[in-house]
Design an enzyme around this catalytic site. Structure first.
Site, PDB file in Angstrom:
ATOM      1  N   CYS A 118      -9.653  20.590 -21.137  1.00 22.80           N
ATOM      2  CA  CYS A 118      -9.006  21.533 -22.058  1.00 22.80           C
ATOM      3  C   CYS A 118      -8.451  20.874 -23.309  1.00 22.80           C
ATOM      4  CB  CYS A 118      -7.904  22.306 -21.320  1.00 22.80           C
ATOM      5  SG  CYS A 118      -8.549  23.398 -20.045  1.00 22.80           S
ATOM      6  N   HIS A 260      -1.241  24.774 -25.037  1.00 20.50           N
ATOM      7  CA  HIS A 260      -2.281  25.188 -24.099  1.00 20.50           C
ATOM      8  C   HIS A 260      -1.665  26.042 -22.990  1.00 20.50           C
ATOM      9  CE1 HIS A 260      -5.984  25.348 -21.976  1.00 20.50           C
ATOM     10  NE2 HIS A 260      -5.439  24.835 -20.880  1.00 20.50           N
ATOM     11  N   ASN A 290      -7.119  32.111 -19.996  1.00 20.33           N
ATOM     12  CA  ASN A 290      -7.158  30.683 -20.292  1.00 20.33           C
ATOM     13  C   ASN A 290      -8.539  30.349 -20.852  1.00 20.33           C
ATOM     14  OD1 ASN A 290      -7.259  27.899 -20.289  1.00 20.33           O
ATOM     15  ND2 ASN A 290      -6.901  27.659 -18.100  1.00 20.33           N
TER      16      ASN A 290
END
Length: 333
Positions: A118, A260, A290
């Protein structure tokens, strides 16, 4: 020269799936196992997530965002002198997905991939910054396409396997593109990065590598949310506190702080530990899920569209990747 963020665009597939629909599909395909009603939304705060069309690939999501971005800037793909594809997803193991993106765009510049879960997009931005600051490139397209919907386990054996697969039910598809240009001032003025590599197994998608090259059982995302939170609490705060201290800044000095986002409870833990004012966050998770590494550019694009930041404002990008890596970038737009 500084590297200035000249524009950012996110692309989200039209199809959305609710958390209730996620639970219903698990129940329908699991031969007896049924999730507790509303557990996905209650545990994550996610109401809907995006799912790409069957005919789309990771490169297509990046291309959609890149075309819109370049058109809005009055630029063409041939104006680029470097393209970096930063994503946890990819079209193929080889070649680099950046080549496929460039071919679809019609770009002729050098290209390469950056892959770090990520944090992939944020690390790609840091690479663009370094190459611009050293004079090797002047106009870089950083882009990414995340396709985690194709790595979700729907056929669940029992509660233990549901827990192991649960992180996958938060995931969402999307693309993003950011144009980074050389500028005499402003731009990115701080960046740092850290790794906690002993925690590499917190979130995995094992298929396709040398460990599990062809076994379909390993083609699903597996994660441990509790270990992720613990890894951040053990190793994360210092990196971000040091960033503020080195620059003589507080969170109040930023127009927005993009973080994030995995689940809303985890976001609140992070916000509280770091002391980030809630009004500085750009919360995209409930409606968009997400989106892996696309999450940070999505938040910045959202904040720009809503007028929450603009030229001359400072923005902060805070990256977290499975407990394995942490990143921070401060920029003046």
């Amino acid at each position: 020269m500084r590297a200035r963020i000249a524009g950012v665009t996110a692309y989200l597939p039209e199809r959305t799936v609710t958390s209730a629909e996620v639970e219903a599909r698990v129940a329908a395909e699991s031969g007896g196992f049924r999730p507790l009603p509303t557990i996905v939304e209650r545990m994550t705060g996610i109401r809907t997530r995006h799912v790409m069309r069957d005919d789309q690939q990771a490169s297509d999501l990046a291309v959609e965002a890149a075309r819109e971005l370049l058109a809005g800037r009055g630029a063409t793909p041939r104006d680029l002198d470097l393209l970096i594809f930063g994503s946890a997803s990819q079209d193929l193991i080889e070649p680099a997905t950046a080549h496929i993106v460039a071919a679809k765009l019609g770009a002729t510049c050098p290209v390469f991939d950056v892959k770090n879960a990520c944090n992939s997009f944020l690390n790609a931005l840091q690479m663009a910054d370094a190459l611009i600051r050293t004079g090797q490139h002047e106009r870089v397209l950083v882009c990414g396409g995340e396709t985690p919907s194709r790595a979700i386990r729907w056929n669940v054996r029992d509660r233990a396997q549901f827990v192991d697969a649960f992180a996958g039910y938060t995931l969402s598809d999307g693309g993003a593109a950011m144009l980074v240009e050389a500028a005499p001032d402003g731009g990115i003025f701080y960046r740092d990065f850290a790794a906690v590599s002993t925690a590499w197994d917190i979130g995995t998608l094992p298929a396709g590598g040398s460990m599990h090259p062809r076994d379909p059982e390993f083609s699903y995302f597996s994660g441990d949310g509790r270990r992720l939170k613990d890894a951040f609490l053990d190793h994360g705060p210092e990196l971000f506190e040091t960033a503020l201290e080195k620059n003589g800044l507080t969170w109040d000095d930023f127009a927005i702080i993009a973080v994030h986002q995995v689940t809303l409870p985890y976001l609140e833990v992070l916000r509280s530990v770091l002391g980030i004012p809630a009004e500085k966050l750009v919360v995209t998770l409930p409606e968009h899920g997400n989106v892996a590494s696309v999450t940070l550019p999505l938040q910045l694009a959202t904040a720009l569209e809503e007028g929450r930041c603009g030229p001359g404002d400072r923005v902060a990008l805070i990256g977290l990747a499975g407990g394995v890596s942490l990143g921070v970038t401060f920029a003046e737009l």
